[in-house]
Enzyme design. Structure first.
Site, short mmCIF file in Angstrom:
data_model
loop_
_atom_site.label_atom_id
_atom_site.label_comp_id
_atom_site.label_asym_id
_atom_site.label_seq_id
_atom_site.Cartn_x
_atom_site.Cartn_y
_atom_site.Cartn_z
N CYS A 111 -8.31 8.00 -2.91
CA CYS A 111 -8.69 6.49 -1.63
C CYS A 111 -9.32 7.07 -0.77
O CYS A 111 -10.27 6.19 -0.40
CB CYS A 111 -7.48 6.36 -0.92
SG CYS A 111 -5.76 5.90 -1.97
N HIS A 251 -9.81 2.04 4.78
CA HIS A 251 -9.22 1.68 3.43
C HIS A 251 -7.66 0.55 3.25
O HIS A 251 -7.33 1.25 4.41
CB HIS A 251 -8.70 3.18 2.66
CG HIS A 251 -7.95 3.55 1.39
ND1 HIS A 251 -7.95 2.65 0.89
CD2 HIS A 251 -6.96 3.70 1.59
CE1 HIS A 251 -7.24 2.68 -0.36
NE2 HIS A 251 -6.45 4.24 -0.11
N ASN A 281 -4.23 -2.40 -2.74
CA ASN A 281 -5.19 -1.44 -2.59
C ASN A 281 -5.75 -0.94 -3.52
O ASN A 281 -5.10 -0.91 -4.69
CB ASN A 281 -3.85 -0.29 -2.13
CG ASN A 281 -4.14 1.18 -2.18
OD1 ASN A 281 -5.09 1.77 -2.43
ND2 ASN A 281 -3.31 2.27 -1.37
C1 4VN Z 1 -2.70 5.45 2.30
C2 4VN Z 1 -1.44 4.67 2.01
C3 4VN Z 1 -0.26 5.03 1.00
C4 4VN Z 1 0.71 3.92 1.43
C5 4VN Z 1 2.60 4.62 1.55
C6 4VN Z 1 3.56 4.26 2.11
C7 4VN Z 1 3.45 2.49 1.67
C8 4VN Z 1 1.00 2.53 1.46
C9 4VN Z 1 5.71 2.58 1.71
C10 4VN Z 1 6.68 2.20 2.57
C11 4VN Z 1 6.64 0.56 2.46
C12 4VN Z 1 5.52 0.09 2.50
C13 4VN Z 1 4.34 0.42 1.54
CL1 4VN Z 1 -0.52 4.59 3.87
C14 4VN Z 1 -1.43 4.73 -0.14
C15 4VN Z 1 -2.57 5.26 -0.59
C16 4VN Z 1 -2.72 5.29 -1.59
O1 4VN Z 1 -3.07 4.51 -1.63
C17 4VN Z 1 -2.91 5.66 1.48
N1 4VN Z 1 1.86 1.08 1.85
N2 4VN Z 1 4.05 2.02 1.83
C18 4VN Z 1 7.57 -0.01 3.69
O2 4VN Z 1 7.63 -0.51 4.21
O3 4VN Z 1 9.34 -0.10 2.96
#
Ligand code: 4VN
Length: 324
Positions: A111, A251, A281
């Protein structure tokens, strides 16, 4: 001699998938996805590969600037979903757009790929050896996603964007400051399409995982800690104050995360560009897609200090301050 970002562009595949569409075959809901991520829908390729998305973005950039692909000295393409291990997807793009004189390579930094690629390109240009270079971020995340895994499948989308760099006769320069980092000790936090050693001289080892696997909590916590720090550092390095930053183009990984970053950095959330609700994403695609959309909508004006920040697998993270 200065280096300017003169043109931006992006391309999203036409087909879109809503949260309700996903809830048809996965135990999830529109309410949960919107509340926890900010995503409403994402664009998904129905056959186009990463080089196709990147080539469309490239053609749009060249058309906007009114130049031929033959004028390009290089193409640098950031992706974690290349068409193949070799050739580089950048070389496939070269063929598809007819950039005969360019040298071409991929950057692998998940990313953060577009940030790393843009930094690399700016330094190549500053050597004085090149006049025009294309920097692209492009992903077909849909081909590495496990569509049975609701913890990752709802998060990602496909798309491509990019910028044209040009050497100026004047001292005008788009690149104000940069701050890049990696932490390979945590390389297992986000993996896709692992390649184990396999040859006739060793017994077959463990089965390889093709799908994207993410320690969501771990990546989220890393981002909450590291992104505010790189934002503060790049502003310091640029000898600027927070108030001098017109826009943060971060990002698009999670809207809640961006709100937390806004609070921690005390940069008002109104200054954070947002398109995650429509794109999900798109990894290395997300920053250049959003940048182009914000220029097209005239949110971003010439002279604005724009802080770009990327973070993700590797782990990798980093920021650039640019001016158009
Ligand atoms: C940066 C990030 C993420 C990412 C990681 C986790 C996440 C995005 C987990 C908890 C969930 C909601 C969604 Cl911070 C991914 C990348 C890769 O590009 C980079 N969302 N979540 C919840 O709320 O339970």
């Amino acid at each position: 001699m200065g280096i300017k970002i003169t043109t931006t562009g992006h391309y999203l595949p036409a087909f879109t998938v809503s949260n309700d569409d996903l809830a048809q075959f996965m135990d999830t809901s529109d309410e949960w996805i919107q509340k926890r991520t900010g995503i409403k829908s994402r664009h998904i390729s129905t056959g186009e590969n990463t080089s196709d998305l990147a080539s469309e973005a490239a053609k749009r950039i060249l058309a906007k600037r009114g130049i031929s692909a033959e004028e390009l000295d290089f193409i640098i393409l950031a992706t974690m979903t290349p068409d193949s291990l070799t050739p580089s997807t950048a070389c496939v793009v070269q063929d598809k757009i007819g950039a005969a004189k360019a040298f071409c390579f991929d950057v692998s930094a998940a990313c953060s790929g577009f940030i790393y690629a843009l930094s690399t390109a700016s330094h190549l240009m500053k050597s004085g050896n090149y006049k025009k270079g294309l920097v692209l971020g492009a992903e077909t995340m849909s081909k590495v996603i496990n569509w049975q895994d609701r913890s990752t499948a709802v998060l990602f989308g496909d798309g491509a964007g990019g910028v044209l760099l040009e050497a100026m006769d004047s001292e005008e320069d788009s690149f104000i400051a940069e701050d890049l980092h990696s932490d390979g000790t945590r390389h297992m936090a986000l993996v896709a399409d692992q390649k184990n050693t396999q040859n006739p001289f060793i017994p077959n080892n463990e089965e390889q995982s093709y799908y994207l696997e993410m320690d969501g909590r771990g990546i989220f916590d890393f981002a909450i800690r590291s992104v505010p720090t790189t934002i503060n550092h790049v502003i310091e390095k640029g000898k600027l104050n927070k108030e001098d930053i017109s826009w943060v183009v971060a990002h698009q990984a999670n809207k809640r995360l961006l709100e937390a970053i806004s609070k921690k950095t005390k940069i008002p959330f109104e200054k954070f560009g947002l398109n995650i609700s429509e794109t999900g994403n798109t990894s290395a695609g997300s920053i250049p897609i959003l940048l182009d959309q914000m220029i097209a909508s005239k949110q971003i004006q010439p002279g604005d200090n724009i802080l770009l920040t990327g973070f993700g697998g590797g782990l990798t993270w980093g920021s650039l301050i640019i001016k158009l």
